[in-house]
Write an enzyme that holds these catalytic residues in place. Sequence first.
Site, PDB file in Angstrom:
ATOM      1  CD  GLU A 153      21.612  32.656  57.831  1.00 49.90           C
ATOM      2  OE1 GLU A 153      21.276  32.716  59.070  1.00 49.90           O
ATOM      3  OE2 GLU A 153      21.277  31.758  57.164  1.00 49.90           O
TER       4      GLU A 153
ATOM      5  CD  GLN B  36      34.719  38.249  56.373  1.00 47.24           C
ATOM      6  OE1 GLN B  36      34.083  37.463  56.111  1.00 47.24           O
ATOM      7  NE2 GLN B  36      34.545  39.750  56.103  1.00 47.24           N
ATOM      8  CB  CYS B  37      37.192  31.773  54.490  1.00 50.49           C
ATOM      9  SG  CYS B  37      37.566  31.911  52.949  1.00 50.49           S
TER      10      CYS B  37
ATOM     11  CB  SER C 131      51.425  35.899  23.282  1.00 55.42           C
ATOM     12  OG  SER C 131      50.748  34.771  22.771  1.00 55.42           O
TER      13      SER C 131
ATOM     14  CG  MET D 141      32.115  29.230  58.094  1.00 53.62           C
ATOM     15  SD  MET D 141      30.456  28.279  58.144  1.00 53.62           S
ATOM     16  CE  MET D 141      29.288  28.799  59.135  1.00 53.62           C
TER      17      MET D 141
HETATM   18  C1  FAD Z   1      40.597  33.858  32.702  1.00 54.24           C
HETATM   19  C2  FAD Z   1      40.638  34.216  31.441  1.00 54.24           C
HETATM   20  C3  FAD Z   1      39.987  35.561  30.941  1.00 54.24           C
HETATM   21  C4  FAD Z   1      40.284  36.000  29.589  1.00 54.24           C
HETATM   22  N1  FAD Z   1      39.614  37.251  29.383  1.00 54.24           N
HETATM   23  C5  FAD Z   1      39.517  37.675  27.823  1.00 54.24           C
HETATM   24  C6  FAD Z   1      38.907  39.007  27.614  1.00 54.24           C
HETATM   25  O1  FAD Z   1      38.312  39.336  28.126  1.00 54.24           O
HETATM   26  N2  FAD Z   1      39.001  39.163  26.448  1.00 54.24           N
HETATM   27  C7  FAD Z   1      39.870  38.549  25.343  1.00 54.24           C
HETATM   28  O2  FAD Z   1      40.040  38.757  24.227  1.00 54.24           O
HETATM   29  N3  FAD Z   1      40.572  37.410  25.662  1.00 54.24           N
HETATM   30  C8  FAD Z   1      40.541  36.961  27.051  1.00 54.24           C
HETATM   31  N4  FAD Z   1      41.056  35.621  27.540  1.00 54.24           N
HETATM   32  C9  FAD Z   1      41.852  35.160  26.378  1.00 54.24           C
HETATM   33  C10 FAD Z   1      43.425  35.193  26.538  1.00 54.24           C
HETATM   34  O3  FAD Z   1      43.405  36.681  25.996  1.00 54.24           O
HETATM   35  C11 FAD Z   1      43.777  34.289  25.396  1.00 54.24           C
HETATM   36  O4  FAD Z   1      43.765  33.068  25.892  1.00 54.24           O
HETATM   37  C12 FAD Z   1      45.216  34.631  24.981  1.00 54.24           C
HETATM   38  O5  FAD Z   1      45.295  35.993  24.417  1.00 54.24           O
HETATM   39  C13 FAD Z   1      45.819  33.667  24.232  1.00 54.24           C
HETATM   40  O6  FAD Z   1      47.162  33.933  24.416  1.00 54.24           O
HETATM   41  P1  FAD Z   1      48.165  32.792  24.980  1.00 54.24           P
HETATM   42  O7  FAD Z   1      49.708  33.245  24.877  1.00 54.24           O
HETATM   43  O8  FAD Z   1      48.025  32.474  26.382  1.00 54.24           O
HETATM   44  O9  FAD Z   1      48.012  31.547  23.871  1.00 54.24           O
HETATM   45  P2  FAD Z   1      48.281  30.141  24.187  1.00 54.24           P
HETATM   46  O10 FAD Z   1      47.264  29.324  24.890  1.00 54.24           O
HETATM   47  O11 FAD Z   1      49.673  29.820  24.531  1.00 54.24           O
HETATM   48  O12 FAD Z   1      48.059  29.685  22.842  1.00 54.24           O
HETATM   49  C14 FAD Z   1      46.801  29.562  22.209  1.00 54.24           C
HETATM   50  C15 FAD Z   1      46.833  29.479  20.510  1.00 54.24           C
HETATM   51  O13 FAD Z   1      47.372  30.317  19.881  1.00 54.24           O
HETATM   52  C16 FAD Z   1      48.306  29.593  18.932  1.00 54.24           C
HETATM   53  N5  FAD Z   1      49.491  30.627  18.789  1.00 54.24           N
HETATM   54  C17 FAD Z   1      50.100  31.310  20.036  1.00 54.24           C
HETATM   55  N6  FAD Z   1      51.029  32.202  19.600  1.00 54.24           N
HETATM   56  C18 FAD Z   1      51.069  31.916  18.120  1.00 54.24           C
HETATM   57  C19 FAD Z   1      51.919  32.369  17.168  1.00 54.24           C
HETATM   58  N7  FAD Z   1      52.887  33.307  17.264  1.00 54.24           N
HETATM   59  N8  FAD Z   1      51.802  32.171  15.646  1.00 54.24           N
HETATM   60  C20 FAD Z   1      50.729  31.143  15.450  1.00 54.24           C
HETATM   61  N9  FAD Z   1      50.192  30.407  16.626  1.00 54.24           N
HETATM   62  C21 FAD Z   1      50.100  31.017  17.936  1.00 54.24           C
HETATM   63  C22 FAD Z   1      48.789  28.309  19.629  1.00 54.24           C
HETATM   64  O14 FAD Z   1      49.269  27.424  18.786  1.00 54.24           O
HETATM   65  C23 FAD Z   1      47.443  27.983  20.159  1.00 54.24           C
HETATM   66  O15 FAD Z   1      46.909  27.281  19.272  1.00 54.24           O
HETATM   67  C24 FAD Z   1      40.905  35.340  28.646  1.00 54.24           C
HETATM   68  C25 FAD Z   1      41.623  34.225  29.255  1.00 54.24           C
HETATM   69  C26 FAD Z   1      41.396  33.643  30.320  1.00 54.24           C
HETATM   70  C27 FAD Z   1      42.240  32.281  30.961  1.00 54.24           C
HETATM   71  S1  FES Z   2      38.321  35.735  52.972  1.00 58.55           S
HETATM   72 FE1  FES Z   2      38.231  36.023  50.738  1.00 58.55          FE
HETATM   73  S2  FES Z   2      37.480  34.260  49.984  1.00 58.55           S
HETATM   74 FE2  FES Z   2      37.232  33.984  52.046  1.00 58.55          FE
END
Ligand code: FAD
Ligand code: FES
Length: 1364
Positions: free
Chosen positions: A1296, A116-117, A353, A1073
């Site tokens: 609406e 849509q948008c 991770s 929109m």
């Molecule tokens: C939109 C969104 C939704 C989410 N929903 C959920 C959810 O529903 N449930 C849930 O549990 N989580 C959720 N998360 C959280 C997500 O699971 C964690 O942010 C993620 O697992 C962190 O892993 P990363 O690799 O991205 O960490 P990074 O951001 O890369 O690092 C995070 C931290 O971990 C440390 N670290 C990473 N690896 C190691 C290592 N091997 N040894 C020591 N320290 C380490 C880093 O130093 C840093 O401090 C969500 C996150 C987002 C953004």
């Molecule tokens: S079409 Fe999905 S946000 Fe507008």
Amino acid sequence: MSEVKGGDTLCFFVNGKKVTESDADPETMLLSFLRQRMRLTGTKSGCGGGGCGACTVMVSRYQPAAKTVLHYSANACLLPVCQLHGAAVTTVEGIGSTKTRIHPVQERIAKAHGSQCGFCTPGMVMSMYTLLRNKPQPSMEDITEALAGNLCRCTGYRPIVDGCRTFCQEANCCQANGNGGCCLTGDEATDKPGHVAPQLFDKEEFLPLDPTQELIFPPELILMAETASQQTQTFRGERMTWVTPASLEDLVQLKTRHPQAPLVMGNTNIGPDIKFKGVLHPVIISPTRVMELFEVSETPQGFWVGAGCSLSGVKSVLERLVRQFPTEKTELFRALVQQLGNLGSQQIRNVASLGGNIVSAYPNSDLNPVLAAGNCKLSVISNGGRREIPLNQDFFVGFGKTILKPDEIVVSVFIPFSRKGEMVRAFRQAPRKESAFATVTTGMRVFFPEGSRLVRELSVYYGGVGPATVSAAETCTAIVGRPWDEQTLSRAYDVLLEELALPPSAPGGKVEFRRSLTLSLFFKFNLEVLQRLREMVGTGSALKTCHCFGRNASDCFNSLIYFQDVITDELPEAVQSGIKPLPKQIEPSLQEFQNVSEGQSDQDPVGRPIMHRSALSQATGEAVYCDDLPKTEGELFLVLVTSTRSHAKITGLDVSEALQVPGVVDVITHKDIPGKKVRTFCGYDEELLAEKEVSCVGQMLCAVLADTKAHAKRGAAAVKIGYEDLPDPVFTVEEAIENKSFFEPHRAIERGNVTEAFKSVDQVYEGEIRIGGQEHFYMETQSMLVVPVGEEREFKVYISCQWPTYTQDAVAETLAVPSNRVTCHVKRIGGAFGGKVLKTTVLACITSVAAWKTDLPVRCVLERGEDMLITGARHPVLGKYKVGFMNDGRVVAADLQYYTNAGNTLDESVLVIEKILLHMDNAYNIPNLRGRGSACRTNLPSNTAFRGFGVPQSIMVVENMMNDVAVVLGRPAHQIREINMYKGPSLTHYKFEFDPENLLRCWEECKTKSDYDARRRAIDQFNQQNRWKKRGMSIIPIKYGIAFGESFFNQAAALVHIYKDGSVLVSHGGAEMGQGLHTKMQQVASRELHIPSSKIYISETSTNTVPNTCPSAASYGTDANGMAVKNACEKLYRRLEPIRQQNPKGSWESWVRNAFFEKISLSATGFYRGPDCCMDWDRMEGRPYAYFTYGACCCEVELDGLTGDYRTLRTDIVVDIGRSINPSVDIGQIEGAFIQGLGLYTLEELKFSPSGVLYSRGPSQYKIPAVCDIPLRFNVYLLPDSHNPHAIYSSKGIGEPVLFLGSSVFYAIKDAVAAARSESGLVGPFPLDSPATPERACLACASPFTLKIPASKPGSFKPWALNI
Ligand SMILES: Cc1cc2nc3c(=O)[nH]c(=O)nc-3n(C[C@H](O)[C@H](O)[C@H](O)COP(=O)(O)OP(=O)(O)OC[C@H]3O[C@@H](n4cnc5c(N)ncnc54)[C@H](O)[C@@H]3O)c2cc1C
Ligand code: FES
Ligand code: FES
């Protein structure tokens, strides 16, 4: 190791093209790199924090060990470019284009009307595309999983799902026609024998998916991966250095030298911290090349899984192990797989991770409670050597804190096999079913010795009930060594309740709910254990029969754990319902509409389901939105500084430090405004930039201008504001009433004599309902670019707004120039819903002052958090009612009082109050009806127009009242509604004459289509058979007035040019929109000019083509602009008449050419003078609308009474929209509005702190409906044979009205809650405020668990959030 000398060169591919960066900045995310550096603007920014999916791209990496290429979807907003060395990125532009060949995914989403948008469309396309790269024939489950993290605010998802469904192999038929017939073939959905029902799209015309045509993975990257350098790589930016070691040894040394440097893996925790909290990390270590972090190895006791493995990777490994090993060994693996399936979105899981999740130590991490309960351990390394650390209660020491030393690195995680007699389970409850952090999440493990029910080990961990993952150790101690029986467990609940006591003002709020969940999730575990014990222990002595098992309020609670001895029998069905998952399979649905009449020419598109005219451009990422406009020479970016106080005097504004920030050019304050410094609306002034005082958090104070957004943000953070708090800010409606804090005028209306009527009724009942506000959450945030032309004080404003004329006039007043110097251009809007009118204009005025002052182009694009903070929302409403009725169900008198929380400025609040009072009757003829409405002035950001303009709040009150009357009388609610509906020629309470025939037809048709009576009976039976799951159903009508109540708004103009080659350019006053207005206008022009739509183009809406326009709002865009376009086209067609007569067989092009040579003008304006709607509030009567749109909606839900989780099983909507000009667009509006209403009434919650700060400032805190929320069957029927003499081609406005029908889900939930309450012996009306979130629904169910939670005395504590 070369760590510090000179930066390395970053190399990756984008859409098959090599990108090399010798000075890659670690702070740059892929999203801004694509959009700004590469000018690939198809990838959109909707939130910047991984929560909306608009920025989805596909990342591909070569795996040298497996010699395969891994493709995964990822959010570009959280992907640091430095992380992409050696990767290939595919964006929406890379898979297809309208210039060459569109990709089948793009084609199918577009042609199935899934755009849509269009702002979400590229992200949707890329999620689906990545799925198909990995699985060319996906299942429906794969599709819904892939789309779970992609939000769409317009479509209601059904058409997107249907477009994607065409890739499935499995039988998709709904079997709706019986005899194996499919609804999609239209065999049943026919009006007459032999007449084939029309379809919204024809899948036969779709391009086939041909995986061999996809871009190949760049061979250069394969070579790079196979000959990977063993050198540490370094990328240096302005403030941050990124280091990527190649070996574990290098990693350890780096971490020793930089213990505070985070290890960035998925960047899903660190990224949002940097972006939203302003955290700065001078050094970042990226260990993605350290192989040890990705290894998976087996031992006799279990598996070591590398901490660097992505969560998707861990899930696949565990799924493989579950298939490979006997069930009894994989209890923990399965519990983890279940949690991983619900954690975040696919895009998040693909990059986040395992180690990152553990070390981030979120209080509501989904993995940590299960890993801890499952006896997992970590292998960590540092310069001091390796050690193993058990993941237990000692590991988590606080919010985001663990016992790991700063220099320690988690190498791998040990996940043990389960033993015979061991059970591991995981449960979670979240505000939304998918892609949402849990409210409470748990991992539980119990171990029984063989043949025994004595508990040998028990481990129970919770997330979401404190600052860290916590162990319910005392509860476990109370159970271990005892038999798993009633006595043990009933004590355990009390220990658990005490052990996990949350203070009433705990951060995050929902205290009662969270405490109740700790019990009810443990109860679910109990049920699982009982079921498993029966299987594990085998035959033994018999189960003692429980007579009230799960039947009888509190007795039941104690008898739930009734097993005295070894368990042998099945758990009773009724009780098993506590652990049965809610249904989730989305089924094909029906969309019924009438064919065009037989005689209509094939070329005439009116009445046909024509695809949105920009859908293909939107699906290929070519469609241009405001922020996609290229950066012009010298352009500046504007970032606003807003108040952090809710009510204070401004004692100082110090911008000196801000001006020192590199890149900052200037700061704009109120003093810089050359013209009018306020916007005046309905007699109240709103300052553009606050001068002396602020009246809410988020009020705009000044604006920082810099060469880049990043610099402007840093500058804004450096502005210092001095405040002196003023006493007694007012936040809630109650506080406003107490302080008499209102905007004038109050409004009132009365029909009959309410006071007298109350004296003669059989019964009187009083009640109230609160309806929460709603954030617009248009996917494209507020965006504008103001360009000074450079001469004679002329300005061009490119903006995403619904009312270009208002913006033009306001900018002119602000700059003290005539309106003819300002042209406002709106190409398209990425969603608006009423939120892009007044506040957008204030923002445009500020931006134009900046452009005026600097003589440079200035761009302002709000981030999602700023947008939510500054721009206000739908008005929260407190509705009180007193109703008098007869015992036969007739409502004779009703007295309704509405209070809206208007916020700190008037905006449109009084107009909203008026609309509330005009709609308070909904479909009911109440002879004595009184309504009063007041707009409360509070110290919160000002609320504004939102789709429905108060009607969705207004009608909610009268429908709740009808529901209560039904409950008091002990009759089904639909009967009370029917008894009181308007019938025959009628008069509304403001003396508007109308015929409700089509309202009643919709109602009856809806009952028939939904098979209401039979399903009602089935629901009653279901509820008797299920103690913990309840179904509920409701049917709700709507009568919605179309057109503006202010007469002068009911006008429109158009300008149509025919060029010499025969092509036609249409301009009109409405803004596109997503509602398909341009598509419909193209259809109108096509019919009137008798030419195919392909010859007609609509470029933009601009004030220099069509002046003095009215807002695109009030569901009136097509009615008004359609007539204006028609008028212009008719003029042109008439002018061509003599030419046509000269050469009747000539082509359109030849007529046009000849007309030019004959000096006939080929350009015409069109005008429409709409109805003279008005309302006389003194006389309490008028004709404020042109006509009514009617509808009815029936919904059925299934509710989990233990958690408040629910699923909409089926929705049937019947709507009278006259003769639809475009059924696909209109059905799109119906479905989209319904889902937005479902969000309003069941999901979306604005949360403010006790000092008036909005907490909910992004998709992670504010949940709009996602694909998981759509009804499993979602049928829409357009009422046949309806005509409307008041609008173009007999159509009706539809933008609406249907939003309110989303309340049908609310009332279905309420119905299910009533069934749950009756299990606890509770009958009679009960309060349930909107939205009926899982929290509210669960607490209203009054289960034995919620009843156990002691209520905190109001006033004895400061709640975390306000009830505004
Ligand atoms: C939109 C969104 C939704 C989410 N929903 C959920 C959810 O529903 N449930 C849930 O549990 N989580 C959720 N998360 C959280 C997500 O699971 C964690 O942010 C993620 O697992 C962190 O892993 P990363 O690799 O991205 O960490 P990074 O951001 O890369 O690092 C995070 C931290 O971990 C440390 N670290 C990473 N690896 C190691 C290592 N091997 N040894 C020591 N320290 C380490 C880093 O130093 C840093 O401090 C969500 C996150 C987002 C953004
Ligand atoms: S079409 Fe999905 S946000 Fe507008
Ligand atoms: S912009 Fe990236 S997920 Fe929203």
